[in-house]
Design a protein around this motif. Sequence first.
Motif, short mmCIF file in Angstrom:
data_model
loop_
_atom_site.label_atom_id
_atom_site.label_comp_id
_atom_site.label_asym_id
_atom_site.label_seq_id
_atom_site.Cartn_x
_atom_site.Cartn_y
_atom_site.Cartn_z
N GLY A 67 0.81 -1.22 0.00
CA GLY A 67 0.00 0.00 0.00
C GLY A 67 0.84 1.26 0.00
N GLY A 68 2.14 1.14 -0.09
CA GLY A 68 3.03 2.30 -0.05
C GLY A 68 4.16 2.03 0.93
N ALA A 69 4.83 3.08 1.32
CA ALA A 69 5.95 2.95 2.25
C ALA A 69 5.53 3.40 3.63
CB ALA A 69 7.13 3.77 1.76
N LEU A 70 6.04 2.71 4.63
CA LEU A 70 5.86 3.12 6.02
C LEU A 70 7.16 3.76 6.48
CD1 LEU A 70 4.09 -0.05 7.45
CD2 LEU A 70 3.05 2.16 6.93
N HIS A 71 7.06 4.78 7.28
CA HIS A 71 8.24 5.49 7.75
C HIS A 71 8.30 5.41 9.28
CE1 HIS A 71 8.78 7.05 3.74
NE2 HIS A 71 7.50 7.39 3.73
N PHE A 72 9.49 5.07 9.78
CA PHE A 72 9.71 4.89 11.22
C PHE A 72 10.77 5.86 11.70
CE2 PHE A 72 8.25 0.92 9.43
CZ PHE A 72 7.23 0.56 10.29
N CYS A 73 10.66 6.26 12.96
CA CYS A 73 11.64 7.19 13.53
C CYS A 73 12.93 6.48 13.93
CB CYS A 73 11.04 7.92 14.73
SG CYS A 73 10.68 6.84 16.13
N SER A 74 12.86 5.18 14.18
CA SER A 74 14.05 4.45 14.60
C SER A 74 13.94 2.99 14.19
CB SER A 74 14.21 4.53 16.12
OG SER A 74 13.14 3.86 16.75
N GLU A 75 15.06 2.32 14.26
CA GLU A 75 15.07 0.88 13.96
C GLU A 75 14.26 0.12 15.00
OE1 GLU A 75 19.12 -0.37 13.65
OE2 GLU A 75 19.48 0.81 11.83
N ARG A 76 14.26 0.60 16.22
CA ARG A 76 13.50 -0.04 17.30
C ARG A 76 12.01 -0.08 16.97
NH1 ARG A 76 12.23 3.21 21.66
NH2 ARG A 76 10.42 2.20 22.50
N CYS A 77 11.49 1.04 16.48
CA CYS A 77 10.07 1.09 16.12
C CYS A 77 9.78 0.17 14.92
CB CYS A 77 9.64 2.51 15.80
SG CYS A 77 9.41 3.53 17.27
N ARG A 78 10.68 0.16 13.94
CA ARG A 78 10.50 -0.71 12.78
C ARG A 78 10.50 -2.18 13.20
NH1 ARG A 78 15.37 -1.24 9.20
NH2 ARG A 78 15.89 -2.48 11.01
N ASP A 79 11.46 -2.55 14.04
CA ASP A 79 11.55 -3.94 14.50
C ASP A 79 10.33 -4.33 15.32
OD1 ASP A 79 13.96 -4.03 13.19
OD2 ASP A 79 15.17 -3.80 15.02
N GLN A 80 9.85 -3.42 16.15
CA GLN A 80 8.65 -3.70 16.95
C GLN A 80 7.45 -3.89 16.03
OE1 GLN A 80 7.83 -0.84 20.02
NE2 GLN A 80 5.81 -1.68 20.46
N TYR A 81 7.35 -3.09 15.00
CA TYR A 81 6.27 -3.21 14.04
C TYR A 81 6.31 -4.59 13.36
CZ TYR A 81 3.26 -2.11 10.06
OH TYR A 81 2.26 -2.11 9.12
N LEU A 82 7.50 -5.03 12.98
CA LEU A 82 7.64 -6.32 12.32
C LEU A 82 7.40 -7.48 13.29
CD1 LEU A 82 10.77 -5.58 10.09
CD2 LEU A 82 8.38 -5.86 9.35
N ARG A 83 7.83 -7.34 14.56
CA ARG A 83 7.61 -8.39 15.57
C ARG A 83 6.15 -8.61 15.86
NH1 ARG A 83 11.76 -6.17 18.40
NH2 ARG A 83 10.30 -5.05 19.74
N GLU A 84 5.41 -7.53 15.92
CA GLU A 84 3.98 -7.65 16.29
C GLU A 84 3.16 -8.23 15.16
OE1 GLU A 84 2.82 -3.78 17.60
OE2 GLU A 84 3.98 -3.92 19.44
#
Length: 87
Positions: A67-84
């Motif tokens: 659906g497009g690109a998601l933008h994260f402020c940090s790698e921690r937030c990106r990893d949490q998004y992928l873990r959940e």
Amino acid sequence: MIRFLLLSILILLIARAFWRVLDGVLEAAGGRNRQARPPARAVTLARDPVCGTFVTPGNAISLARSGGALHFCSERCRDQYLREGVA
């Protein structure tokens, strides 16, 4: 001696005020404005889906999705998004 020093400071302040007034009058008469700045460009912000922080897409950590690109402020937030598994 102090009287001379105070008088010198007063004369300098008066001269500076006079010069600023004269400079303003000359600037207005010439039709130019030194204070004019080009308008600031608008910056598009993206919201981090995990913590809600607004980030500029150019400085964000991006994750491409269908659906497009998601933008994260940090790698921690990106990893949490992928873990959940919300992805």
